[in-house]
Design a protein around this motif. Structure first.
Motif, PDB file in Angstrom:
ATOM      1  N   ARG A  43       0.716  -1.160  -0.047  1.00 33.68           N
ATOM      2  CA  ARG A  43      -0.006  -0.066   0.147  1.00 33.68           C
ATOM      3  C   ARG A  43       1.060   1.391   0.049  1.00 33.68           C
ATOM      4  N   THR A  44       0.906   2.010  -0.894  1.00 34.24           N
ATOM      5  CA  THR A  44       1.681   3.222  -0.984  1.00 34.24           C
ATOM      6  C   THR A  44       0.611   4.453  -0.892  1.00 34.24           C
ATOM      7  N   ALA A  45       0.850   5.523  -1.383  1.00 38.04           N
ATOM      8  CA  ALA A  45       0.263   6.772  -1.193  1.00 38.04           C
ATOM      9  C   ALA A  45      -0.870   6.858  -2.089  1.00 38.04           C
ATOM     10  N   ALA A  77       0.282   5.700  -9.032  1.00 35.80           N
ATOM     11  CA  ALA A  77       0.699   5.838  -7.895  1.00 35.80           C
ATOM     12  C   ALA A  77       2.522   5.658  -8.122  1.00 35.80           C
ATOM     13  N   ASP A  78       3.262   6.611  -7.817  1.00 33.60           N
ATOM     14  CA  ASP A  78       4.633   6.193  -7.818  1.00 33.60           C
ATOM     15  C   ASP A  78       5.090   5.877  -9.298  1.00 33.60           C
TER      16      ASP A  78
END
Length: 162
Positions: A43-45, A77-78
């Motif tokens: 789980r990232t931003a 994301a990313d």
């Protein structure tokens, strides 16, 4: 139905504007989860979600119109894609006794407005089935989309009652 001597509907009844949804259907759908299961584990931003919506009408007969609601979206994301979807949801509408000046707004505003809740549910269900929380799209300003389209064509949008 009242008739004038059994010969058919009265003139007033024959001229009543009618909008009928004959059928609604999914024409095309794809959901991509290209990096699974990594986004579910790591789980990232909060992902950036970009959604584009287009309305594509096509006249099939004097009274029948197919209206496609095309919704494309991507969550990133990313620098990588979390998920992407592409939905074309359509309806076949029968429009009778509609003044010509009201056809454009009806086809481009009211018809997609009737289709949107069903398309929204398909997208929410697919993101859930893809392992993510449901993506619940915000209501769409179809009046604004219609006005942008008319302006892009170099015309002035007729007044609409919404």
């Amino acid at each position: 139905m009242t008739t004038n001597g059994g010969e058919g509907p009265t003139t007033d009844q024959a001229q009543v504007p009618q909008v009928n949804v004959l059928v609604q259907y999914m024409k095309d759908f794809s959901f991509e989860n290209p990096n699974a299961p990594r986004p579910m584990i790591e789980r990232t931003a909060q992902p950036a979600i970009n959604v584009q919506i287009n309305v594509n009408p096509q006249q099939l007969s004097a009274t029948d119109y197919e209206v496609e609601l095309k919704i494309e979206g991507k969550a990133e994301a990313d620098g990588s894609t979390i998920f992407a979807f592409d939905l074309t949801y359509a309806g076949l509408f029968r429009l009778q006794n509609i003044p010509q000046e009201h056809l454009g707004p009806l086809i481009m505003i009211e018809c997609p407005r009737m289709l949107f809740p069903f398309a929204r549910e398909i997208i929410a269900s697919s993101t859930t089935s893809g392992g993510f929380p449901p993506l619940l799209l915000d209501p769409v300003d179809f009046v604004g989309l219609y006005q942008q389209r008319v302006a892009a064509q170099g015309q002035q949008a007729p007044a609409t009652q919404v």
